[in-house]
Motif scaffolding. Structure first.
Motif, short mmCIF file in Angstrom:
data_model
loop_
_atom_site.label_atom_id
_atom_site.label_comp_id
_atom_site.label_asym_id
_atom_site.label_seq_id
_atom_site.Cartn_x
_atom_site.Cartn_y
_atom_site.Cartn_z
N ALA A 1 40.14 32.88 36.20
CA ALA A 1 39.41 31.90 37.28
C ALA A 1 38.00 32.48 37.38
O ALA A 1 37.21 31.93 38.17
N GLY A 2 37.62 33.57 36.72
CA GLY A 2 36.41 34.08 37.01
C GLY A 2 35.98 34.75 38.29
O GLY A 2 35.02 34.92 38.84
N ALA A 3 37.28 35.30 38.93
CA ALA A 3 37.08 35.51 40.45
C ALA A 3 37.98 36.87 40.55
O ALA A 3 38.32 37.34 41.69
N GLU A 4 37.52 37.71 39.73
CA GLU A 4 38.06 39.19 39.64
C GLU A 4 37.15 40.06 40.30
O GLU A 4 35.97 40.32 39.52
N PRO A 5 37.30 40.63 41.80
CA PRO A 5 36.26 41.40 41.94
C PRO A 5 35.83 42.65 41.45
O PRO A 5 34.58 43.08 41.38
N ARG B 1 45.09 36.26 36.18
CA ARG B 1 44.84 34.94 36.83
C ARG B 1 43.33 35.03 37.32
O ARG B 1 42.67 33.92 37.26
N ARG B 2 43.07 35.96 38.04
CA ARG B 2 41.67 36.07 38.56
C ARG B 2 40.76 35.87 37.67
O ARG B 2 39.49 35.57 37.78
N SER C 1 30.88 48.90 47.52
CA SER C 1 31.98 49.84 47.16
C SER C 1 32.91 48.94 46.59
O SER C 1 32.97 47.96 46.38
N ALA C 2 33.66 49.66 45.53
CA ALA C 2 34.65 49.18 44.65
C ALA C 2 35.65 48.26 45.30
O ALA C 2 36.21 48.41 46.38
N ALA C 3 36.28 46.96 44.73
CA ALA C 3 37.31 46.41 45.18
C ALA C 3 38.66 47.20 45.18
O ALA C 3 38.53 48.27 44.48
N ASP C 4 39.83 46.57 45.27
CA ASP C 4 41.04 47.19 45.61
C ASP C 4 41.27 47.88 44.34
O ASP C 4 41.19 47.35 43.32
N ARG D 1 36.10 49.57 38.02
CA ARG D 1 35.02 48.55 37.85
C ARG D 1 34.90 48.48 36.45
O ARG D 1 34.98 49.62 35.76
#
Lengths: 372, 374
Positions: free
Chosen positions: B102-106, B98-99, B141-144, B148
């Motif tokens: 939406a272009g919102a995957e960190p 989903r993210r 730092s990397a997201a959850d 990356r």
């Protein structure tokens, strides 16, 4: 979702959340704020993928639920509503709309599904402690001017918050540097912080954090892990990624053996530096400091535009010294001094100079000289 | 839909590669990647190569989705290591899917050409600023989850300084980072970049996969797709582009002009040139140049192989190809002409030559070759 909330509370919550939203952002969901209503409170969450702000406000929740809506639009609407109005937010998930009603005003805003919204997982933090807002404010305010803007040295683009040996045992320390100047600020170590791993808090986070620290009485819950840092007041939670790098060993560059001591009134000094620097329009304006016994002559010599000189009475007892500095750097460190006289410790005209406030070792600044 | 031009990593007429739920005909490449993933020694740099439009970018986005949605395998637990995943498929309702949509995957960033802030124009290349932006992505730092992923689409568009900037990151990326480079012409990349990546080759699609991929893309297919398939040569992207710009008819027109050789039908050639020169016909003009190139390549192949390539891509094509390029010697002449014409067309475009003049020049050059070879 359907909630009623007082306009003032809504404005405060939304404006804090929307400030983190990137203005020049092309991704629709990141321009949105996630609204979640449950129990008797509503949460507003906004993110730029690096920082997340979560704001809580009391509200009358008629129907629990959640949705996302454009943050700036919602903020503008609420800002323009009359003070004291009761605002009703009603999300119609089938139509994909959020209606905002207050008095006779009625708005209908497009929403995006909340599943698309990136929520920062509240991962496990290794260290949790509580610090007074005034303490944190001093730590960050006095160090942030030295943060580097150079992107190639990304590990300097923030404030290094860690535990170090201060003059009275362990201390909570913030250090920032750009390679030309450095600020090292200590505070008493809060309970529970002793095992904290050092983190580099990014510049933007430092800016956002500042907004949480205005109230002197407020206690801030700080949580730190290797990859994240979180600052929380009862209403606002700020979560941020940290800089993934190693902060250089700054202790090596802090001079230990500078003996030539000059004491001067910080504000007089700053004003004098500012005045003489006027004649030079270059960006790196060099100010020459000539020190004689109890006398300081500040001078700028710009061959194209002119020259300036000003004399100041200082306390200085060592031999003559000539040394040059970037005027902007001098001004910035002098402006950190607010209670006592500024004490400069020089070595030679080529060595870094140390500045502190009186004999206070808890705030130390280092600045590199310029050749003049 | 808006009138905004499609993003630089989206083929005209095709959906964006991140929107494609499935990838067809690239099971081997997917298998290779999964094997590498399962081997626990995942290389950090991957170069996805193959002709344009066969699904390299789609695969890159699939890999990104897979990597970000698959939690790192636990160290051998009580029951041994879990089964390695057998597919790159990720549930479209998965939060990561989903993210990403939406272009919102960190954990993911994609590098494409970007509009130049000063001129407001889209440059032809990926410039060094586009790559340097990755510095910020890597700097925090990397997201959850800690992974990356970077997609560079396409790596061919990087100019030299951008490529050198990327090289630095390919050499020492942060931990658990995967860089996916999409490249149509890997030979044009810096050898230093090639040597730091594992190559994943994607092949042209077979007719069956082609049909499935076109269906997924929501293409409005004509009743008879034989000519289209022949022209697209196994590239879904090319097929969609031909469909969107009515390329099969354009090619048929081109073949009709070739049919009149060696006495060129000047009226028709002129009409073709004028159509290409129309305002806002930039895309059609590019397509025409590509089709001319295709026609010449097919002529050369006819000569070399002694028979026209099957199936034919326009009505009566085989006969015309066979007549104009009956033996290997003439096949070679056509190949040489193709090379000259490509170089001239590129030069012409670089100096903003009038498209009509460029097309006419090209057609005359073809006539010239046809005359000589008699």
């Amino acid at each position: 979702m359907k909630i009623s909330i007082e306009r003032g509370a809504l404005l405060k919550a939304v404006s804090q959340a929307q400030s983190v939203v990137e203005r020049r952002n092309t991704i629709p969901i990141l321009a949105n704020v996630l609204i979640e209503a449950e129990g008797d409170q509503v949460q507003f969450r906004a993110t730029d993928l690096d920082i997340e702000v979560l704001d809580k406000a009391p509200a009358q929740v008629e129907r629990a639920g959640s949705t996302t809506v454009a943050a700036t639009t919602l903020h503008e609407i609420v800002r323009k509503l009359p003070d004291g109005a009761l605002v009703t937010l009603n999300a119609d998930s089938a139509a994909g709309r959020l209606t905002v009603e207050a008095g006779r005003s009625n708005f209908s805003l497009a929403t995006l599904p909340k599943e698309d919204f990136p929520v920062m997982a509240s991962s496990e933090y290794e260290t949790n402690f509580t610090a007074n807002a005034a303490v944190l404010r001093r730590l960050f305010d006095k160090s942030k001017f030295a943060i580097s803007t150079e992107e190639t040295r990304y590990y300097l683009n923030g404030v290094y918050m860690h535990v170090a040996d201060g003059e009275n045992g362990k201390a909570l320390r913030c250090v920032a540097t750009d390679g030309h100047r450095l600020a090292r600020i200590d505070a008493e170590l809060p309970e529970g912080a002793a095992d904290m791993a050092g983190v580099i808090v990014p510049r933007k986070t430092v800016g956002e954090l500042r907004k949480l620290l205005d109230d002197d009485e407020m206690d801030i819950a700080v949580s730190v892990s290797e990859t994240k840092v979180r600052f929380a007041t009862p209403d606002i939670t700020l979560t941020s990624k940290v800089i993934d790098g190693t902060f250089p060993d700054y202790t090596r560059v802090i001079p230990q053996a500078n003996t030539r001591r000059m004491e001067v009134d910080a504000s007089e000094f700053a004003h004098a530096v500012d005045r003489v620097a006027t004649v030079s329009s270059e960006r790196s304006r060099a100010v020459k400091l000539q020190l004689e016994e109890d006398r300081l002559i500040l001078s700028v010599n710009a061959p194209d535009s002119g020259a300036a000189e000003e004399e100041l009475a200082v306390a200085y007892g060592d031999e003559r010294l000539e040394i040059g500095f970037n005027a902007k750097y001098l001004l910035e460190i002098a402006s950190q001094v607010d209670r006592e006289n500024a004490v400069f410790l020089f070595n030679s005209s080529g060595d870094p100079t140390l500045m502190r406030e009186g004999n206070d070792q808890s705030a130390v600044y280092v600045v590199m000289p310029m050749r003049v | 839909m808006s009138d905004a031009p499609p993003p630089p990593d989206q083929a005209p007429g095709a959906p964006h590669p991140r929107d494609a739920a499935r990838l067809f005909g690239q099971a081997r490449a997917e298998g290779d990647f999964l094997a590498a993933y399962g081997s626990d020694r995942l290389h950090h740099g991957w170069l996805l190569t193959g002709p344009e439009g066969v699904g390299k970018a789609t695969l890159a986005w699939r890999i990104a989705r897979f990597l970000l949605a698959t939690p790192p395998a636990e160290e051998d637990g009580l029951f041994g290591a879990p089964e390695p995943p057998a597919t790159l498929d990720i549930d479209p309702e998965h939060p990561v899917s989903r993210r990403i949509l939406a272009g919102a995957e960190p954990g993911l960033t994609s590098v494409t050409r970007t509009v130049n802030d000063k001129t407001g124009r889209m440059p032809d290349e990926i410039v060094v600023e586009d790559i340097r932006r990755l510095g910020k992505f890597f700097g925090l730092s990397a997201a959850d989850g800690g992974r990356r992923v970077v997609i560079v689409d396409s790596a061919d568009q990087m100019n030299t300084s951008a490529a050198n900037a990327l090289l630095k990151m390919l050499e020492e990326p942060p931990a658990r980072t995967t860089l996916l480079l999409v490249s149509h012409q890997p030979s044009r990349l810096l050898p230093t970049i090639r040597s730091r990546c594992r190559i994943l080759r994607l092949n042209p699609l077979g007719p069956h996969d082609m049909q499935a991929a076109l269906d997924q893309a929501g293409a409005d297919l004509p009743a008879d797709t034989a000519h289209l398939t022949a022209l697209a040569a196994g590239s879904v992207g090319a097929a969609l582009r031909l469909l969107a710009l009515d390329g099969t008819r354009l090619y048929a027109e081109l073949i009709a002009i070739l049919a009149s050789l060696p006495r060129l039908d000047r009226q028709r050639a002129l009409a073709l040139a004028e159509a290409a020169a129309q305002r806002n016909a930039g895309e059609r003009f590019d397509l025409l140049l590509m089709l001319i190139d295709t026609a010449l390549a097919r002529l050369a192949r006819t000569g070399a192989a002694g028979q026209p390539p099957a199936p034919e891509a326009a009505p009566g094509e085989a006969e015309i190809l066979a007549r104009l390029s009956p033996d290997p010697r003439r096949g070679r002449a056509w190949a040489e002409t193709a090379a000259t014409i490509t170089a001239r067309a590129r030069h012409g475009q670089a100096v903003n030559l009038d498209p009509a003049a460029l097309v006419l020049d090209t057609v005359f050059k073809i006539q010239d070759t046809a005359g000589k070879s008699r």
